[in-house]
Design a protein around this motif. Structure first.
Motif, short mmCIF file in Angstrom:
data_model
loop_
_atom_site.label_atom_id
_atom_site.label_comp_id
_atom_site.label_asym_id
_atom_site.label_seq_id
_atom_site.Cartn_x
_atom_site.Cartn_y
_atom_site.Cartn_z
N PRO A 298 0.96 -1.44 0.21
CA PRO A 298 0.04 0.10 -0.07
C PRO A 298 0.91 1.28 0.00
N ALA A 299 1.87 1.23 0.68
CA ALA A 299 2.96 2.54 0.85
C ALA A 299 3.49 2.67 -0.55
N ALA A 300 3.91 1.69 -1.40
CA ALA A 300 4.58 1.87 -2.46
C ALA A 300 3.56 2.23 -3.49
N LEU A 301 2.33 1.66 -3.52
CA LEU A 301 1.12 2.07 -4.56
C LEU A 301 0.79 3.67 -4.30
N VAL A 302 0.63 4.09 -3.16
CA VAL A 302 0.46 5.68 -2.84
C VAL A 302 1.49 6.52 -3.01
N GLY A 303 2.67 5.90 -2.74
CA GLY A 303 3.81 6.84 -2.85
C GLY A 303 4.04 7.57 -1.61
N GLY A 304 4.68 8.85 -1.81
CA GLY A 304 4.98 9.78 -0.82
C GLY A 304 3.70 10.16 -0.08
N SER A 305 2.76 10.20 -0.72
CA SER A 305 1.47 10.92 0.16
C SER A 305 0.98 9.79 1.11
N TYR A 306 1.52 8.70 1.24
CA TYR A 306 0.71 7.55 2.27
C TYR A 306 0.83 8.10 3.60
N ARG A 307 1.76 9.01 3.99
CA ARG A 307 1.64 9.55 5.57
C ARG A 307 0.72 10.60 5.34
N GLN A 308 0.50 11.41 4.30
CA GLN A 308 -0.45 12.45 4.52
C GLN A 308 -1.99 11.75 4.24
N LEU A 309 -2.14 10.77 3.72
CA LEU A 309 -3.31 9.88 3.59
C LEU A 309 -3.66 9.25 4.97
N LEU A 310 -2.72 8.90 5.77
CA LEU A 310 -2.90 8.43 7.32
C LEU A 310 -3.22 9.60 8.04
N THR B 185 -4.62 12.24 7.35
CA THR B 185 -5.87 12.88 6.93
C THR B 185 -7.00 11.98 7.61
N ALA B 186 -6.79 10.49 7.39
CA ALA B 186 -7.70 9.67 8.05
C ALA B 186 -7.99 9.92 9.64
N GLU B 187 -6.70 10.07 10.33
CA GLU B 187 -6.77 10.52 11.61
C GLU B 187 -7.74 11.52 11.79
N MET B 188 -7.50 12.80 11.03
CA MET B 188 -8.04 13.93 11.14
C MET B 188 -9.70 13.73 11.12
N ILE B 189 -10.09 12.90 10.24
CA ILE B 189 -11.34 12.61 10.06
C ILE B 189 -12.10 11.68 11.28
#
Length: 91
Positions: free
Chosen positions: A41-53, A55-59
Motif C-alpha cells: 500500500p505504501a508503494a502504491l500510494v507513494g509519498g502521500s501515504y503518510r498524508q493519507l494516514l 487525513t484519516a486520523e483527522m477525519i
C-alpha cells in the motif's frame, strides 16, 4: 489491494514428514511474502501515504468532535421543550 498471484510465489506447504529445517525455510518464505505485501500500500500510494494516514486520523477526530457537539445540542434541546418553556414563563 492484493498483489497479483505471481508476486506471492513460494514453494508448497511442508508435509508432515519434512524436517524442522524445511519447515523453518518455508516459514521464512511465508514471512518474506507477508513483508512484501505489507509494503505494497505504501508503494502504491507513494509519498502521500503518510498524508493519507494523517487525513484519516483527522477525519476520526472530527467525527468524535461532531458526536460531542451533537450530544451537547441534544441536552440544550431538552431544555427547550414546550413544557420547560411554560415552566419558565409561569415562574
Amino acid at each position: 489491494m492484493a498483489l497479483p498471484p505471481a508476486a506471492t510465489t513460494f514453494s508448497s506447504p511442508p508435509k508432515p514428514s519434512n524436517t524442522p529445517s524445511h519447515v523453518r525455510q518455508f516459514h521464512k518464505q511465508l514471512q518474506a511474502a507477508l513483508d512484501r505485501e505489507e509494503c505494497a500500500p505504501a508503494a502504491l500510494v507513494g509519498g502521500s501515504y503518510r498524508q493519507l494516514l494523517g487525513t484519516a486520523e483527522m477525519i476520526v477526530d472530527m467525527r468524535r468532535d461532531v458526536e460531542l457537539a451533537e450530544s451537547r445540542l441534544a441536552k440544550v434541546a431538552e431544555g427547550c421543550g414546550r413544557s420547560r418553556c411554560r415552566q419558565a414563563v409561569a415562574g
